[in-house]
Design an enzyme around this catalytic site. Structure first.
Site, PDB file in Angstrom:
ATOM      1  N   ALA A   1      46.827  47.556  33.759  1.00 18.42           N
ATOM      2  CA  ALA A   1      47.315  48.680  34.559  1.00 18.42           C
ATOM      3  C   ALA A   1      46.668  49.970  34.080  1.00 18.42           C
ATOM      4  O   ALA A   1      46.174  50.773  34.881  1.00 18.42           O
ATOM      5  CB  ALA A   1      48.835  48.763  34.447  1.00 18.42           C
TER       6      ALA A   1
ATOM      7  N   LYS B   1      45.188  35.994  37.284  1.00 15.67           N
ATOM      8  CA  LYS B   1      44.990  34.768  36.508  1.00 15.67           C
ATOM      9  C   LYS B   1      45.538  34.941  35.085  1.00 15.67           C
ATOM     10  O   LYS B   1      45.686  36.092  34.668  1.00 15.67           O
ATOM     11  CB  LYS B   1      43.523  34.378  36.506  1.00 15.67           C
ATOM     12  CG  LYS B   1      42.645  35.157  35.522  1.00 15.67           C
ATOM     13  CD  LYS B   1      41.251  34.632  35.580  1.00 15.67           C
ATOM     14  CE  LYS B   1      40.298  35.438  34.764  1.00 15.67           C
ATOM     15  NZ  LYS B   1      40.394  35.322  33.320  1.00 15.67           N
TER      16      LYS B   1
ATOM     17  N   ALA C   1      53.461  47.839  34.452  1.00 15.91           N
ATOM     18  CA  ALA C   1      52.830  49.133  34.729  1.00 15.91           C
ATOM     19  C   ALA C   1      52.319  49.843  33.492  1.00 15.91           C
ATOM     20  O   ALA C   1      51.540  50.788  33.601  1.00 15.91           O
ATOM     21  CB  ALA C   1      53.845  50.038  35.425  1.00 15.91           C
ATOM     22  N   THR C   2      52.757  49.383  32.313  1.00 14.98           N
ATOM     23  CA  THR C   2      52.309  50.074  31.101  1.00 14.98           C
ATOM     24  C   THR C   2      51.346  49.196  30.302  1.00 14.98           C
ATOM     25  O   THR C   2      50.941  49.551  29.200  1.00 14.98           O
ATOM     26  CB  THR C   2      53.532  50.428  30.222  1.00 14.98           C
ATOM     27  OG1 THR C   2      54.268  49.218  29.992  1.00 14.98           O
ATOM     28  CG2 THR C   2      54.421  51.434  30.903  1.00 14.98           C
TER      29      THR C   2
ATOM     30  N   HIS D   1      35.667  33.007  37.923  1.00 21.22           N
ATOM     31  CA  HIS D   1      34.649  33.955  38.382  1.00 21.22           C
ATOM     32  C   HIS D   1      33.347  33.257  38.804  1.00 21.22           C
ATOM     33  O   HIS D   1      32.846  33.477  39.908  1.00 21.22           O
ATOM     34  CB  HIS D   1      34.309  34.960  37.280  1.00 21.22           C
ATOM     35  CG  HIS D   1      35.513  35.675  36.717  1.00 21.22           C
ATOM     36  ND1 HIS D   1      36.594  36.010  37.488  1.00 21.22           N
ATOM     37  CD2 HIS D   1      35.782  36.120  35.464  1.00 21.22           C
ATOM     38  CE1 HIS D   1      37.486  36.635  36.723  1.00 21.22           C
ATOM     39  NE2 HIS D   1      37.023  36.716  35.498  1.00 21.22           N
TER      40      HIS D   1
HETATM   41  C1  BG6 Z   1      38.246  38.518  32.497  1.00 24.37           C
HETATM   42  C2  BG6 Z   1      38.295  37.687  31.253  1.00 24.37           C
HETATM   43  O1  BG6 Z   1      38.653  37.757  33.590  1.00 24.37           O
HETATM   44  O2  BG6 Z   1      36.922  38.956  32.709  1.00 24.37           O
HETATM   45  C3  BG6 Z   1      37.753  38.455  30.064  1.00 24.37           C
HETATM   46  O3  BG6 Z   1      39.643  37.306  30.992  1.00 24.37           O
HETATM   47  C4  BG6 Z   1      36.388  39.011  30.361  1.00 24.37           C
HETATM   48  O4  BG6 Z   1      37.679  37.616  28.929  1.00 24.37           O
HETATM   49  C5  BG6 Z   1      36.412  39.772  31.678  1.00 24.37           C
HETATM   50  O5  BG6 Z   1      36.037  39.881  29.306  1.00 24.37           O
HETATM   51  C6  BG6 Z   1      35.022  40.199  32.077  1.00 24.37           C
HETATM   52  O6  BG6 Z   1      35.145  41.027  33.176  1.00 24.37           O
HETATM   53  P1  BG6 Z   1      34.226  42.296  33.359  1.00 24.37           P
HETATM   54  O7  BG6 Z   1      34.744  42.924  34.614  1.00 24.37           O
HETATM   55  O8  BG6 Z   1      34.388  43.152  32.139  1.00 24.37           O
HETATM   56  O9  BG6 Z   1      32.846  41.763  33.478  1.00 24.37           O
END
Ligand code: BG6
Length: 804
Positions: A50, A186, A45-46, A279
């Protein structure tokens, strides 16, 4: 290929998915009952996540849901002692904000309520978890409530997962009738094996339907819009969303920031594991999947996503380009106290070319790209359509909404970049999209702005009515039990099956160094041809000293010599394969010119895979329409089995070329629903087919390999069948599984006009040496019996097999 193996070996996957979905649905129905109390426990939570997103997301959840029948309590938890933890958490909660349209006084009131409901507690020992559970139960009893469920959000490093999971499972499950949801962040493993281990471990504590694996990109508004957009514009897109119309798909996350401050994580993962494996792959599945009739049907969405994994073509080393910003190694040395001599090979930039081998997407390049220390921060999915029109009028007369000659594209703009916000863009010469007006509104023109080469006015452009952070969307989905926005175990493992081989093959690759930011110039530009990606610019100088400067294929000439008194061609693997493919094509062209057809018999196994790919991708003049393809040998498994030689041929060659189906001659190992039964006379059937179609049963070319025990085709030292005698095709036994095989016999092979033996890899060095010294002893080394009676034998060996 690997992905297919995975699914074929896990036929129960669908069933498990359905059962899991039904149970999840039950949990959801319970969640909708009025008056239930929901406890949300935020572990970590810290921590950073978060502070940055999760508390704000929980506050938003509270604003959206409190007052609709549920009551809430929020428990911030960490290892830190109570007093200090309390202070840190209070800091994290200071910056909560309300939606723009909320009156300040109302906002202050709601914030106050939320803070009252949020408590810090130390969660370290089993007793701490027991106490938490007791407190929740006590509170609920005291207030005369019914418990609806508990959400545990794991915002902690994965090494802490197992302990926490064990404690929750043993001491913190809610009583009967209430649900449990655990939310996991992840990394979910490092490769297929570690992901599988972690999944198995978690499964011993939680049911599949209890787990919510977060990929926060699935909560980004433009990404969450991909399926609804495809659904709402189904009528127009049905005819456009395929290989006939789509030129290419680009899935991109560019970042300006570098990895400073988090190299201990980054050094282990790198950009492919950090961004592409999760992603970008998730986005890829949303773009490429077959659209279910009902996109709200969670189970159907998940199944269709999984089917995309089945169709992904395996990645090769050549499907990737990797880079690393110049100061990265130095950051690692500083942050991880490495010696001055340390140079990291972790990529901070990657471009990957993905192909999907199904009827919808065959031949369409999907480009996945991400990197740190680039010139801008932007994320988008761009679908570029083919342009077949020719416009007569000069460009100044083209009308944006009508001209078919302007680029036609659909862009799901995830965020940042020149637009600065999420958006949906559709070229005006494509169609006017339909979007839900309550959540997407048309954007005003910004005359200065150009996106993807065109002014904004060229697009129907929409932005969200209310911009929402990904985490607040996902928390709402968790609360409402919408599992389609999360990663199931099957999905996760399928993704690792796809990514692990290329990660392994890139592990020792020296990434191209780039200075970072705008200075990168064109250094990282890449291009693709023939299924391969490469940087567009030759690099003059590699600043990073790699582990020894390995010779590259072009440093060497193809070596010509003799082996067992026959011509030997030796080279580095790439050149060797390319030479063999050229020779096969030349033989084919000659045969077709003289006889009107070309009979080619091919072996299976791993060595010819690169050859098949080379023939499939780089030999457009090959006379496939007049080529007959035969199998040298086959394993006694169904033809659809991934172990089948025919299946390898299908995956790497047949599906990419145009051979008339009646020219393809798989070995009949599967007759009358049984495998290689003598009574079914498969060997005789194949022999008759050969003698009916191939003049004198003399193939134009037979491609063989050589095993480490000296076997060739499926003729093994331990198995006398097929070494001599009258039978052209025989059943044999292999020492390795699957044991039963069908094979052309040596006498039939030796009738061929040309025999090429391909031998690759260091593992073959010993047998190559041995066989070079032995005479004609096929019983001990069947390969030594290969000696075409009037044809030609040529050996193709790479340097590792030949020279060691
Ligand atoms: C995260 C990665 O999953 O996504 C980071 O661990 C990356 O390295 C980030 O910077 C990018 O996400 P966003 O929401 O800032 O585009």
């Amino acid at each position: 290929m690997l992905a297919k193996t995975f699914f074929n070996r896990h036929p129960g996957t669908w069933k498990m998915l359905i059962v899991a979905m039904c149970m999840a649905l039950l949990g959801c129905l319970q969640a909708q009952e009025p008056q239930g109390h929901v406890s949300i426990i935020l572990l970590g939570a810290t921590g950073d996540l978060a502070k940055k997103y999760l508390w704000q997301g929980l506050f938003q959840l509270y604003l959206d849901e409190a007052g609709k029948g549920h009551s809430f309590s929020f428990h911030g938890a960490a290892l830190t002692a109570p007093k200090q933890g309390q202070e840190l958490m209070a800091k994290a909660l200071e910056s909560l904000s309300c939606p723009k349209d909320m009156a300040p006084s109302h906002c202050a009131e709601r914030k106050d309520q939320f803070l009252q409901l949020s408590q810090y507690r130390q969660l370290k020992t089993t007793e701490d978890y027991q106490a938490l559970s007791k407190d929740i139960e006590g509170q609920i009893q005291h207030r005369g409530l019914r418990e609806a469920g508990r959400i545990f959000y794991f915002s902690v490093p994965p090494f802490a997962y197992a302990d926490i999971a064990r404690n929750i499972n043993s001491s913190c499950r809610p009583g009967p009738g209430a649900w449990l949801r655990v939310v996991l962040e992840k990394p979910f493993g490092h490769d297929y094996l570690s992901a599988q281990q972690l999944a198995t471990e978690l499964r011993s504590f939680f049911q599949e339907e209890e787990m919510y694996r977060v990929d926060h990109y699935l909560g980004k508004q433009a990404v969450a819009q991909i399926l609804p957009f495809r659904d709402q514009n189904r009528k127009v897109l049905d005819s456009l969303w395929n290989r006939h119309h789509v030129e290419r798909v680009e899935i991109v996350v560019k970042e300006r920031v570098d990895a400073a401050g988090r190299t201990s994580f980054y050094e282990e993962y790198g950009v492919i594991r950090d961004i592409l494996q999760n992603h970008l792959t998730e986005i890829l599945t949303l773009v490429a999947m077959e659209l279910p009739h009902n996109v709200s049907n969670v189970e159907a969405v998940l199944q269709h996503k999984l089917q995309v994994f089945q169709a992904l073509r395996g990645l090769q080393k050549g499907s990737a380009v990797v880079g690393q910003y110049q100061t990265y190694s130095e950051q690692v040395r500083r942050e991880l106290q490495k010696p001055d001599s340390f140079h990291s090979l972790t990529p901070t930039f990657a471009g990957i070319l993905v192909h999907i081998d199904n009827l919808r997407w065959e031949g369409v390049p999907f480009i996945l790209m991400s990197g740190k220390a680039l010139d801008e921060r932007v994320g988008y999915v761009r679908i570029l359509f083919k342009n077949r029109a020719y416009c007569i009028q000069s460009e100044k007369h083209w009308v944006t909404a009508q001209s078919q000659c302007l680029p036609r594209q659909i862009v799901f703009h995830i965020g940042h970049g020149d637009l600065g916000s999420p958006a949906m863009l559709v070229s005006r010469n494509l169609f006017r999209p339909s979007l839900p007006p309550e959540s997407w509104m048309e954007m005003e023109d910004q005359p200065e702005l150009r996106l993807f080469g065109r002014p904004l006015s060229d697009y129907y452009a929409y932005s969200p009515v209310r911009e929402r952070d990904a985490y607040s969307i996902l928390l709402s989905h968790i609360f409402h039990c919408r599992k389609d926005s999360f990663i199931t175990t099957e999905n996760l493992l399928a993704s690792w099956v796809f990514w692990t081989p290329v990660l392994d093959s890139l592990a020792r690759e020296v990434p191209r160094l780039y200075p970072g930011g705008a200075e990168n110039g064109h250094l990282l530009d890449f291009e693709f041809s023939g299924g391969q990606l490469s940087f567009s610019q030759q690099q003059l100088e590699q600043l990073l000293p790699g582990p020894g400067s390995a010779p590259v294929p072009s440093d060497f000439q193809v070596l010509r010599a003799k082996y067992r008194d026959s011509p030997l061609i030796s080279a580095w693997p790439e050149e060797l394969i390319s030479k063999l493919a050229d020779d096969i094509e030349a033989t084919a062209v000659r045969a077709v010119r003289r006889f009107g057809k070309f009979h080619l018999a091919l072996s299976g196994g791993s060595s010819p895979v690169a050859l098949f790919q080379q023939l499939a991708m780089g030999h457009y003049g090959f006379p496939w329409a007049h080529t007959h393809l035969w199998l040298v040998d086959e394993r006694c498994v169904p033809l659809s089995d991934p172990e089948s030689n025919f299946q390898g041929l299908q995956a790497h060659l047949l599906q990419h070329i145009r051979v008339p189906y009646y020219n393809i001659h798989p070995m009949p190992v599967h007759l009358h629903q049984r495998l290689c039964a003598e009574e079914d006379q498969g060997t005789q059937i194949y022999a008759s087919e050969i003698s009916a179609l191939v003049t004198n049963s003399s193939f134009d070319l037979v491609l063989l390999g050589m095993g480490t025990d000296g076997h060739t085709a499926s003729l093994f030292p331990q198995s006398p069948a097929g070494l001599d005698g009258e039978q052209p095709v025989v059943l044999t036994k292999s020492p390795s599984r699957p044991h039963l095989r069908m094979s052309l016999s040596l006498p039939l092979i030796n009738r061929a006009k040309k025999v090429a033996v391909l031998v690759m890899g260091r593992v073959k060095r010993e047998i190559t040496l041995l066989v070079s010294r032995v005479g004609h002893e096929p019983k001990k080394w069947p390969i030594s019996g290969v000696l075409p009676s009037s044809g030609q034998l040529v050996w193709y060996m790479d340097y590792e097999a030949f020279l060691g």
